[in-house]
Design an enzyme around this catalytic site. Sequence first.
Site, PDB file in Angstrom:
ATOM      1  N   CYS A 137      61.111  42.716  40.507  1.00  0.00           N
ATOM      2  CA  CYS A 137      59.645  42.943  41.081  1.00  0.00           C
ATOM      3  C   CYS A 137      58.809  43.751  40.368  1.00  0.00           C
ATOM      4  O   CYS A 137      58.055  42.904  40.210  1.00  0.00           O
ATOM      5  CB  CYS A 137      60.057  44.655  42.507  1.00  0.00           C
ATOM      6  SG  CYS A 137      58.604  44.968  43.482  1.00  0.00           S
ATOM      7  N   GLU A 156      62.136  39.474  47.217  1.00  0.00           N
ATOM      8  CA  GLU A 156      60.574  40.028  46.916  1.00  0.00           C
ATOM      9  C   GLU A 156      59.834  38.346  47.203  1.00  0.00           C
ATOM     10  O   GLU A 156      58.946  38.380  47.834  1.00  0.00           O
ATOM     11  CB  GLU A 156      60.736  39.963  45.564  1.00  0.00           C
ATOM     12  CG  GLU A 156      59.782  40.422  44.885  1.00  0.00           C
ATOM     13  CD  GLU A 156      58.536  41.507  44.810  1.00  0.00           C
ATOM     14  OE1 GLU A 156      57.647  41.550  45.549  1.00  0.00           O
ATOM     15  OE2 GLU A 156      59.744  42.321  44.701  1.00  0.00           O
TER      16      GLU A 156
END
Length: 621
Positions: free
Chosen positions: A243, A293
């Site tokens: 991330c 994500e």
Amino acid sequence: MRVPCAALRRSLNPHAILSSSVTLSWPPIRFRISDCCSRKLPLLSAVRFLSGRLGDRCSISSPTTVSGGTRVTVACQNLDCSDSQRMGVVASEDGAASRFWIKFRDDIVFAFFTPFVVCLAAGNLDIEMFRNYIAQDVHFLKAFAQAYEMAEDCADDDDAKAIMRRLRKDVLEELKMHDSVVQEWGVDLAKEIVPNSATLRYTDFLLATASGKVEGGKGPAKIATPFEKTKIAAYTIGAMTPCMRLYAFLGKELQTFASTLKIEDLLDKLSISLTGEELEVIERLYHLAIKHEVDFFCAQPLSQRSVVPFSKVHDPANTRLMIFSDFDLTCTVVDSSAILAEIAILTAPKTDQNDPDVVLPRMLSVDLRNSWDGLSTQYTEEYEKCIEDIMPSEKVSFNYEGLCKALEQLSEFEKRANSRVVESEVLKGLNLEDIKKAGERLRLQEGCTKFFQQVVKIKEQLNADVHVLSYCWCGDLIRAAFSSGGLTVLNVHSNEFIYEESISTGAIDKKMETPIDKVQAFKDILNNCSDSGKYLSVYIGDSVGDLLCMLEADVGIVIGSSASLRKVANQFGISFVPLFSGVVKKQREFVEEGSNWKGLSGVLYTVGCWAEIHAFILGAS
């Protein structure tokens, strides 16, 4: 004909030949919220948030009053997913973080081509959508802060604990920035907007990992030793690192780049003492985190039209989506001429044989190799000279007619080269079954098969058709290469071997030898593709032979890095633009009534891998 040595030079991993050879900075992002006054939104705070999240080299102008509201310009330079520096890794090249990022970076591309990110980059994202994104990010960051705290509790290294505390502090600071953005809205976004399913999948996955429930465990893990606790810390950081890296990849402020360095170094530090099996666990968590994500960006609701995915821009009821692709070095890693020559050499007799049962006598293996080497050398030398001869003495503005005339000269050269191959009989005596087996084992570019499989799967829904246009001497090789991926319905247009009892005679049924042949086939297919006569076309290629087709298509995409293609195109005034930059520009110009992609614009779009093509045309399907 195309030469094996040239094929090998250009059959590099696509990530090594990203379109960074033609770098293009984004124009300034113009973020306009014309109705900010009526909604009483904190415009400058919102734009500062935008620049912090999506620009490491951003400058913000002072607000200026314009008709209908206030304007602030955020100038972002060099934010481009085709930029090799952004594809690079900031952590140690030998560390786990670097290895995982390189292995899974094709997945990252899908975040770029989501409607949310494209509209945000274009500066015309609806403010309500931006507001919803901030609310989702609040839930996301709170989970991150909690996971850092849990990982710190599991770690046994004082330095690692200190890094986790600093990273958690960074997250808490970012949450404060969110508060500054929404303070004038008079609402608590985290309470008003519940986390969506994509946000919950990531946060649940992250917190489960941090509590020891790795890979879907239903109950708390029984941690018997301190060392097993440190493994949980490593697993948690492995689930968080992608991330951070993705946001740095998208382009963040320098402080967050520093945070990315910290977390990737931390992952490397925690991974050093782990076993191979434990590293595989982290790798799986890392990859799963990337997918979550990407899903997070895909799940952002959008009330406005977007130019991505391209397949949804057209109306399937009235418009046909036509996808064209070259084969050699566009779909393949090695040129097919090299494969066919190798089959011929390996199956040729090593000594003279007087077998009366042989249908078509063949030359010896050593003689065949010498003949092939001679043909390859001659082709290379004459091709380079031909390219020089067709170039205008000075660079001109985009001149399609002049390019056509120049490529007619190249066409004559290609025909002569193919005639020499037939006369040499180097392709005589190949067994059709050997060709099919070689085709089934032919290595295609990473992501190519997956893209075509997805197109075929939903082709009725898309009202799409796929055509492969190739100079390859043997269509059976192409069909076999795709059949190994279950792709038996692709339309293949190429030359064909002539056989006697499944043995090649050495002759070729010459259907597509030149750039002129290719573009004529391209036009003929389009003229017969739809009853309504309406279509949107994409052509994917890599060489000079594809130039005319790529220019004629509504979207011409260049994959790889051919020096001769660049040389010819530049001299005839053709521009190369990284696909993502082009998509952002088209989003700014988007007309609600229909597509603004048009052929013969003199612009071609560059990509470094098939994942970009997949993300652009189909989205994260």
